[in-house]
Design an enzyme around this catalytic site. Structure first.
Site, PDB file in Angstrom:
ATOM      1  N   ARG A 224       0.858  -1.185   0.000  1.00  0.00           N
ATOM      2  CA  ARG A 224       0.000   0.000   0.000  1.00  0.00           C
ATOM      3  C   ARG A 224       0.892   1.233   0.000  1.00  0.00           C
ATOM      4  O   ARG A 224       1.988   1.211   0.581  1.00  0.00           O
ATOM      5  CB  ARG A 224      -0.897   0.027   1.239  1.00  0.00           C
ATOM      6  CG  ARG A 224      -2.116  -0.868   1.141  1.00  0.00           C
ATOM      7  CD  ARG A 224      -3.139  -0.361   0.113  1.00  0.00           C
ATOM      8  NE  ARG A 224      -4.311  -1.199   0.032  1.00  0.00           N
ATOM      9  CZ  ARG A 224      -4.515  -2.152  -0.891  1.00  0.00           C
ATOM     10  NH1 ARG A 224      -3.624  -2.380  -1.824  1.00  0.00           N
ATOM     11  NH2 ARG A 224      -5.631  -2.859  -0.889  1.00  0.00           N
ATOM     12  N   HIS A 272      -1.028   0.735  -9.762  1.00  0.00           N
ATOM     13  CA  HIS A 272      -1.818  -0.157  -8.900  1.00  0.00           C
ATOM     14  C   HIS A 272      -2.455  -1.286  -9.719  1.00  0.00           C
ATOM     15  O   HIS A 272      -3.673  -1.487  -9.677  1.00  0.00           O
ATOM     16  CB  HIS A 272      -2.889   0.637  -8.126  1.00  0.00           C
ATOM     17  CG  HIS A 272      -3.377  -0.086  -6.897  1.00  0.00           C
ATOM     18  ND1 HIS A 272      -3.742   0.542  -5.740  1.00  0.00           N
ATOM     19  CD2 HIS A 272      -3.567  -1.412  -6.649  1.00  0.00           C
ATOM     20  CE1 HIS A 272      -4.142  -0.337  -4.838  1.00  0.00           C
ATOM     21  NE2 HIS A 272      -4.047  -1.549  -5.373  1.00  0.00           N
TER      22      HIS A 272
HETATM   23  P1  NDP Z   1      -2.428 -11.739   4.225  1.00  0.00           P
HETATM   24  O1  NDP Z   1      -3.327 -11.238   5.299  1.00  0.00           O
HETATM   25  O2  NDP Z   1      -2.637 -13.126   3.697  1.00  0.00           O
HETATM   26  O3  NDP Z   1      -0.912 -11.662   4.695  1.00  0.00           O
HETATM   27  C1  NDP Z   1      -0.417 -10.587   5.443  1.00  0.00           C
HETATM   28  C2  NDP Z   1       0.971 -10.938   5.950  1.00  0.00           C
HETATM   29  O4  NDP Z   1       1.513  -9.784   6.606  1.00  0.00           O
HETATM   30  C3  NDP Z   1       0.966 -12.062   6.979  1.00  0.00           C
HETATM   31  O5  NDP Z   1       2.083 -12.901   6.798  1.00  0.00           O
HETATM   32  C4  NDP Z   1       1.067 -11.321   8.308  1.00  0.00           C
HETATM   33  O6  NDP Z   1       1.695 -12.051   9.348  1.00  0.00           O
HETATM   34  C5  NDP Z   1       1.961 -10.160   7.909  1.00  0.00           C
HETATM   35  N1  NDP Z   1       1.831  -9.041   8.842  1.00  0.00           N
HETATM   36  C6  NDP Z   1       0.718  -8.329   9.148  1.00  0.00           C
HETATM   37  N2  NDP Z   1       0.996  -7.400  10.073  1.00  0.00           N
HETATM   38  C7  NDP Z   1       2.309  -7.535  10.371  1.00  0.00           C
HETATM   39  C8  NDP Z   1       3.180  -6.871  11.271  1.00  0.00           C
HETATM   40  N3  NDP Z   1       2.761  -5.886  12.069  1.00  0.00           N
HETATM   41  N4  NDP Z   1       4.469  -7.280  11.311  1.00  0.00           N
HETATM   42  C9  NDP Z   1       4.908  -8.283  10.526  1.00  0.00           C
HETATM   43  N5  NDP Z   1       4.130  -8.949   9.648  1.00  0.00           N
HETATM   44  C10 NDP Z   1       2.845  -8.574   9.574  1.00  0.00           C
HETATM   45  O7  NDP Z   1      -2.514 -10.666   3.039  1.00  0.00           O
HETATM   46  P2  NDP Z   1      -2.269 -10.896   1.465  1.00  0.00           P
HETATM   47  O8  NDP Z   1      -0.974 -11.587   1.300  1.00  0.00           O
HETATM   48  O9  NDP Z   1      -3.461 -11.495   0.829  1.00  0.00           O
HETATM   49  O10 NDP Z   1      -2.192  -9.374   0.954  1.00  0.00           O
HETATM   50  C11 NDP Z   1      -1.208  -8.493   1.429  1.00  0.00           C
HETATM   51  C12 NDP Z   1      -1.461  -7.076   0.934  1.00  0.00           C
HETATM   52  O11 NDP Z   1      -1.125  -6.946  -0.434  1.00  0.00           O
HETATM   53  C13 NDP Z   1      -2.916  -6.578   0.984  1.00  0.00           C
HETATM   54  O12 NDP Z   1      -3.318  -6.242   2.280  1.00  0.00           O
HETATM   55  C14 NDP Z   1      -2.851  -5.386   0.053  1.00  0.00           C
HETATM   56  O13 NDP Z   1      -2.476  -4.226   0.790  1.00  0.00           O
HETATM   57  C15 NDP Z   1      -1.736  -5.744  -0.934  1.00  0.00           C
HETATM   58  N6  NDP Z   1      -2.265  -5.990  -2.277  1.00  0.00           N
HETATM   59  C16 NDP Z   1      -1.886  -5.170  -3.304  1.00  0.00           C
HETATM   60  C17 NDP Z   1      -2.326  -5.390  -4.588  1.00  0.00           C
HETATM   61  C18 NDP Z   1      -1.853  -4.556  -5.724  1.00  0.00           C
HETATM   62  O14 NDP Z   1      -2.335  -4.727  -6.842  1.00  0.00           O
HETATM   63  N7  NDP Z   1      -0.897  -3.677  -5.516  1.00  0.00           N
HETATM   64  C19 NDP Z   1      -3.248  -6.489  -4.903  1.00  0.00           C
HETATM   65  C20 NDP Z   1      -3.584  -7.299  -3.760  1.00  0.00           C
HETATM   66  C21 NDP Z   1      -3.108  -7.039  -2.494  1.00  0.00           C
HETATM   67  P3  NDP Z   1       1.036 -13.411   9.928  1.00  0.00           P
HETATM   68  O15 NDP Z   1       1.247 -14.455   8.833  1.00  0.00           O
HETATM   69  O16 NDP Z   1       1.819 -13.716  11.143  1.00  0.00           O
HETATM   70  O17 NDP Z   1      -0.418 -13.126  10.156  1.00  0.00           O
HETATM   71  C1  OXD Z   2      -6.179  -5.459  -3.389  1.00  0.00           C
HETATM   72  C2  OXD Z   2      -5.677  -4.480  -4.359  1.00  0.00           C
HETATM   73  O1  OXD Z   2      -6.105  -5.214  -2.179  1.00  0.00           O
HETATM   74  O2  OXD Z   2      -5.934  -4.646  -5.579  1.00  0.00           O
HETATM   75  O3  OXD Z   2      -6.673  -6.518  -3.830  1.00  0.00           O
HETATM   76  O4  OXD Z   2      -4.990  -3.550  -3.987  1.00  0.00           O
END
Ligand code: NDP
Ligand code: OXD
Length: 309
Positions: A224, A272
């Protein structure tokens, strides 16, 4: 029972078609044509207008059209007593892995420098190490970070990951929590951010973090825009602490025309589009979950608001 589809800027037809492909009897309504709001039991939304979801009296579940849920959580009136489900579907997972692999390879293989040399018609053989000698660090080892990490392991990279709680992933050196961050950063020559946006992760890509990376590291951010303190990036590039960056997300989107990132050749910009939810596979994930819910089973991928993702 009706499902409300809300997504500004997205064409509705492919979604109506895909939702009805998987659930022919489901009535799909598209915002702003709400009809009788008491009939709406499900919403599939991306950046819905603030207060809209609260105004649906019989809403049972909110489905996020994206993996991130910050676009819902920013609505002060989001009805948090109803489950919110985030999107996990192959279009997003494989799309993000493509983007991460493309970006890591671009920095690993010094693409920006070779393109600059080409423009000057200069034949210069810059050194590129083996992928096994390149240390990549992925912040966030969830659905997207975990899948991308495995793909990079498959390409031979030396991959580490950092998550909130402890994790085990084949071929990936795993760190977790605030205590694991320093050691993780110290070995990350290419740092990829796939964290969710939460109070704890906002601004995590800042000067203090960059200073802990090996000198000349590259940054890849498809997480993000607010993960990055944008004013810290160009100084880190100017000082040589960072060598380049690939950014897909920005504090303000679309990226304003006069933003300094546009004209900085060390920064690769995409609008994005790292990963996009695909109507056919995304609808299947939603319909499968509705069927599970209607038959009394637990919903999958429900957001835990106490941890923020
Ligand atoms: P998940 O919820 O599956 O994974 C999030 C990961 O981040 C987990 O491993 C979690 O740890 C870790 N995490 C969360 N908070 C912390 C913290 N404070 N310290 C360390 N690690 C942390 O999310 P996704 O993988 O599905 O998606 C991730 C992000 O990707 C979305 O939230 C979005 O912002 C972004 N995104 C962007 C897109 C784009 O087109 N640019 C498209 C889709 C998503 P734990 O495993 O221990 O819970
Ligand atoms: C998502 C994105 O969160 O596209 O899926 O950013």
């Amino acid at each position: 029972m009706a499902l409300l589809f809300v997504c500004e800027g997205e064409r509705n037809e492919p979604w109506i078609e895909a939702l009805n492909h998987h659930a022919p009897d489901l009535e799909v309504r598209c915002y702003p044509d709400l009809g009788d709001t008491s009939e709406i039991t499900y919403a599939l939304a991306w950046k819905p207008p603030a207060g809209l979801l609260k105004s649906l009296p019989n809403l049972k579940v909110v489905f996020s059209l994206g993996a991130g849920i910050d676009h819902l959580a920013s609505d002060p009136e989001l009805p948090k007593d109803r489950p919110v489900v985030r999107m996990i579907e192959p279009g997003l997972t494989y799309g993000m892995t493509d983007y991460v692999v493309m970006s890591v390879l671009a920095h690993h293989r010094r693409l920006v420098e070779f393109l600059a040399l080409q423009r000057e018609r200069r034949w210069e053989m810059l050194f590129v190490p083996l992928s096994s000698d390149r240390r990549v660090g992925i912040m966030g080892l969830g659905e997207l970070g975990g899948h991308a990490a495995q793909a990079l392991v498959g390409l031979g990279f030396d991959v580490a990951g950092w998550s909130r709680g402890p994790k085990e992933l084949s071929g990936v050196t795993c760190y977790h929590g605030p205590d694991g961050l320093g050691a993780f950063l110290a070995r990350s020559e290419i740092l990829v951010c796939l964290l969710p946006m939460t109070e704890r992760t906002q601004g995590i890509l800042c000067a203090e973090t960059f200073a802990q990376l090996p000198r000349g590291a590259a940054l890849v951010n498809p997480g993000r825009g607010k993960h990055l303190v944008e004013t810290d990036l160009i100084p880190a590039l100017d000082s040589g602490q960072l060598s380049g960056a690939s950014l897909d997300v920005f504090e303000t989107e679309p990226l304003p025309e006069d933003h300094p990132f546009w004209s900085d050749s060390r920064i690769l910009i995409t609008p994005h589009i790292a990963a996009i939810t695909m109507p056919m596979t995304g609808s299947k994930a939603v319909i499968d979950n509705i069927q599970r819910y209607e038959s009394g089973q637990n919903l999958e991928n429900v957001v835990d608001f106490s941890r923020g993702y």
